[in-house]
Design an enzyme around this catalytic site. Structure first.
Site, PDB file in Angstrom:
ATOM      1  N   ARG A  26       0.984  -1.141   0.036  1.00 33.00           N
ATOM      2  CA  ARG A  26      -0.053   0.086   0.064  1.00 33.00           C
ATOM      3  C   ARG A  26       0.710   1.325  -0.001  1.00 33.00           C
ATOM      4  O   ARG A  26       0.453   2.405   0.644  1.00 33.00           O
ATOM      5  CB  ARG A  26      -0.835   0.102   1.191  1.00 33.00           C
ATOM      6  CG  ARG A  26      -2.123  -0.847   0.976  1.00 33.00           C
ATOM      7  CD  ARG A  26      -3.274  -0.571   2.083  1.00 33.00           C
ATOM      8  NE  ARG A  26      -3.904  -1.486   2.248  1.00 33.00           N
ATOM      9  CZ  ARG A  26      -5.181  -1.921   1.216  1.00 33.00           C
ATOM     10  NH1 ARG A  26      -5.339  -1.199   0.092  1.00 33.00           N
ATOM     11  NH2 ARG A  26      -6.057  -3.028   1.345  1.00 33.00           N
ATOM     12  N   ARG A  30      -2.627   6.787   0.354  1.00 32.45           N
ATOM     13  CA  ARG A  30      -3.073   7.848   1.514  1.00 32.45           C
ATOM     14  C   ARG A  30      -1.902   8.217   2.308  1.00 32.45           C
ATOM     15  O   ARG A  30      -1.927   9.250   2.983  1.00 32.45           O
ATOM     16  CB  ARG A  30      -4.196   7.558   2.313  1.00 32.45           C
ATOM     17  CG  ARG A  30      -5.660   7.615   1.443  1.00 32.45           C
ATOM     18  CD  ARG A  30      -6.836   7.894   2.522  1.00 32.45           C
ATOM     19  NE  ARG A  30      -7.906   7.888   1.424  1.00 32.45           N
ATOM     20  CZ  ARG A  30      -8.423   8.951   0.803  1.00 32.45           C
ATOM     21  NH1 ARG A  30      -7.759  10.049   0.906  1.00 32.45           N
ATOM     22  NH2 ARG A  30      -9.438   8.887  -0.152  1.00 32.45           N
ATOM     23  N   ARG A  39      -6.336  12.238  -5.426  1.00 36.20           N
ATOM     24  CA  ARG A  39      -7.457  11.587  -5.274  1.00 36.20           C
ATOM     25  C   ARG A  39      -8.577  12.490  -4.866  1.00 36.20           C
ATOM     26  O   ARG A  39      -9.750  12.425  -5.225  1.00 36.20           O
ATOM     27  CB  ARG A  39      -7.292  10.603  -3.962  1.00 36.20           C
ATOM     28  CG  ARG A  39      -8.360   9.863  -3.643  1.00 36.20           C
ATOM     29  CD  ARG A  39      -8.490   8.670  -4.344  1.00 36.20           C
ATOM     30  NE  ARG A  39      -9.776   7.975  -3.914  1.00 36.20           N
ATOM     31  CZ  ARG A  39     -10.962   8.182  -3.529  1.00 36.20           C
ATOM     32  NH1 ARG A  39     -11.138   9.567  -4.126  1.00 36.20           N
ATOM     33  NH2 ARG A  39     -11.709   7.574  -3.115  1.00 36.20           N
ATOM     34  N   ASP A  76      -6.683  -2.825  -7.730  1.00 36.00           N
ATOM     35  CA  ASP A  76      -7.445  -3.581  -6.584  1.00 36.00           C
ATOM     36  C   ASP A  76      -7.722  -5.026  -6.973  1.00 36.00           C
ATOM     37  O   ASP A  76      -7.695  -5.430  -7.921  1.00 36.00           O
ATOM     38  CB  ASP A  76      -8.706  -2.901  -6.413  1.00 36.00           C
ATOM     39  CG  ASP A  76      -9.491  -3.163  -5.230  1.00 36.00           C
ATOM     40  OD1 ASP A  76      -9.430  -2.258  -4.265  1.00 36.00           O
ATOM     41  OD2 ASP A  76     -10.021  -4.360  -5.153  1.00 36.00           O
ATOM     42  N   TYR A 154     -14.883 -12.523  -0.700  1.00 31.01           N
ATOM     43  CA  TYR A 154     -15.302 -11.138  -1.305  1.00 31.01           C
ATOM     44  C   TYR A 154     -16.811 -11.587  -1.979  1.00 31.01           C
ATOM     45  O   TYR A 154     -17.729 -10.854  -1.712  1.00 31.01           O
ATOM     46  CB  TYR A 154     -14.448 -10.191  -1.932  1.00 31.01           C
ATOM     47  CG  TYR A 154     -13.847  -9.279  -0.984  1.00 31.01           C
ATOM     48  CD1 TYR A 154     -14.303  -8.530  -0.288  1.00 31.01           C
ATOM     49  CD2 TYR A 154     -12.457  -9.570  -0.900  1.00 31.01           C
ATOM     50  CE1 TYR A 154     -13.569  -7.639   0.764  1.00 31.01           C
ATOM     51  CE2 TYR A 154     -11.597  -8.962  -0.008  1.00 31.01           C
ATOM     52  CZ  TYR A 154     -12.185  -8.014   0.847  1.00 31.01           C
ATOM     53  OH  TYR A 154     -11.219  -7.368   1.734  1.00 31.01           O
TER      54      TYR A 154
END
Lengths: 342, 342
Positions: A26, A30, A39, A76, A154
């Protein structure tokens, strides 16, 4: 194109290297002000994933800002179920959500799979090509996919879950449909990862984020064989398998023909190299929360980790970096690894 | 009062018994139609927890309906932070929520602790007294508390969490305040469990539900010493310690002076009795999702579990029973254990 920095690849091939390579799961995200700025201008996470030049831009940001030894394509794991026919939404602060989930064998039968659905994923391959060109050989590019069991979870749950009891119930109640779905996910993942390699990935990582919720006998039946099939199909680049929480399956994981095993922060490297006698290169495993600590503590803990692994090691966290991690801490982590030498 | 069925206590004391005792974590709850009927008439979960005769009623329901070998008092681990000064709400389908959380040393200093706050918990002790009277010696009554680290997590996070990064951040950034809070929780828990024993509990269980998210060195520093303090303070009744996911700490847990260790469904009993040489009685560990399977599979898996443990064993699931578990499956599980003999 020749790579100017191939430390990651030499390490993954088991060569003797001058220091461990370092990157963070990651890292494109962010934690970086550049990411947050970009973003903020977009409609949502999926716009970023689906727009190749934007995905390329955020993929390269951590190489510029942190000086890590690898880029990992911004994407993703849920693009796979989407390509197979289950679309998802990314709900702000909540995570992914699938309006329709898998409930029966006939739901599974309706899904597309394998090379047939690769057309749906062209934006990912384009993102790799653009990234590759813009990286211009600075560092290797890592491609990734979710492991079949995690993707399966998922598709059954429709979102994250505390217990994953819907997905786990399906394994007990409908094992035939479960295996068919896992087969379809696996075939799709293999086609996908091969195409990622053709599009420029120098290495791939398979993330089994929800490995830790299965009992050992189910992990052996519903997870390992599918990971093995993927690992055995990828021939041209090194493969990292990261089964988070699957300490109980380490013996089986250590027998996979992958070059690297990911290690979470619960696991002691001394156990892996000691009684389990794991031979693969290991990747990990600083506690991501350690990066909330002082600069001095981060440096000390990073050095301890490097000494504990002592070689055949790709420095990383034991999980994805948390979004609110102070950038300075991340830099201390990266720089401590980069100033280390064996 | 003499117990008519003391199989659980004899087993916990390590005596040779005719068969393993059986109960289920969360047996008093939504799996029972009686519970759902009563719950439907009430304003919420907390009314049930805080009204002694109602808590007693639902505590006894599974003894009547399932024929289990123990009752466990219907309550919640979060009554402890509430008594210390942090109230919580139970949000339907979402779980607990604390409007105010701990953010600093001064927040910790303001909290009450130990015997001083027992007055706030009188309704729990009353529930035990009423239950004890109504059980009339049929089976032992188990009291419980959360382990300090788990209670700490809720007090910092304010709710469940995927990463528990707020609670974990506090350990790194504010270890002094963290230890003070853990001390206060521990003192309160000891006073609470002792009073539960005085009110009729024949045994107590300490639940460390979030054990599995800490790295081993933090579990050794912030969890084990506090559990040890609790275990060493409870002298009159057997103690069960269930640290879910703390496989990495099994060596330390096995050295605790508690009679029973809980085992989650990820853990192989052969590892515990084998290389780890655990001597305590073990409790667990059928996968709760196995109860979604067919009657035949449930019976077979239960028998396999009983054979794998092979003695010094309290039959249970490896986690709390899920609310939508078919009652017939639960009965098959219980009855399979009850027809077993060593």
């Amino acid at each position: 194109m020749n790579l100017q920095n191939d430390l990651l690849l030499r390490t993954a091939r088991g060569e003797k290297v001058e220091r461990p390579p370092v990157w963070l799961m990651r890292q494109a995200g962010r934690i970086l002000p550049q990411y947050r700025a970009l973003r903020g201008k977009l409609s949502g996470f999926k716009e970023l994933v689906e727009t190749p030049h934007l995905a390329a831009e955020v993929t390269i940001q951590p190489v510029d800002e942190l000086g890590v030894d690898a880029a990992i394509i911004f994407s993703d794991i849920l693009v796979i179920p989407e390509a197979m026919g289950l679309t998802y939404e990314m709900v702000e602060k909540k995570g992914p959500w699938f309006p329709k989930t898998i409930e029966s064998l006939s739901d599974v039968e309706k899904l597309g799979s394998g090379e047939n659905v690769l057309g749906e994923l062209q934006y990912v391959f384009d993102a790799l090509s653009v990234t590759k060109k813009e990286l211009n050989g600075r560092v290797p590019l890592i491609g990734f996919a979710g492991a079949p069991w995690t993707i399966f979870s998922y598709m059954l749950e429709g979102s994250g879950s505390k217990t994953f009891s819907k997905a786990r119930k399906f394994l007990y109640q409908n094992p035939t449909a479960a295996h068919l779905l896992l087969d379809k996910i696996t075939d799709t993942t293999i086609a996908y990862l091969k195409q990622k390699v053709r599009s420029g990935a120098n290495m791939v990582q398979v993330f089994d984020s929800w490995a830790g919720i299965l009992p050992p006998y189910q992990y052996s039946e519903f997870a390992i064989p599918y990971i093995k099939k993927i690992v055995d199909s990828i021939e041209d680049v090194p493969v990292i398998v990261f089964s988070k929480g699957a300490w109980f399956a380490m013996d089986e994981l250590s027998k996979l023909d992958c070059q690297v095993l990911g290690v979470d922060w619960n696991t002691k490297v001394s156990d892996l190299r000691g009684k389990l006698n794991v031979q693969q290169v290991l990747q990990g495993n600083l506690d991501p929360c350690m990066l909330y600590s002082s600069e001095e503590n981060v440096r000390e803990a990073t050095l301890k980790m490097l000494n504990d692994f002592g070689g055949k090691h790709i420095a990383n966290l034991g999980h994805g970096v948390y979004p609110d991690t102070p950038l300075d801490s991340v830099k201390t982590f990266v720089n401590t690894v980069k100033s280390y030498s064996y």
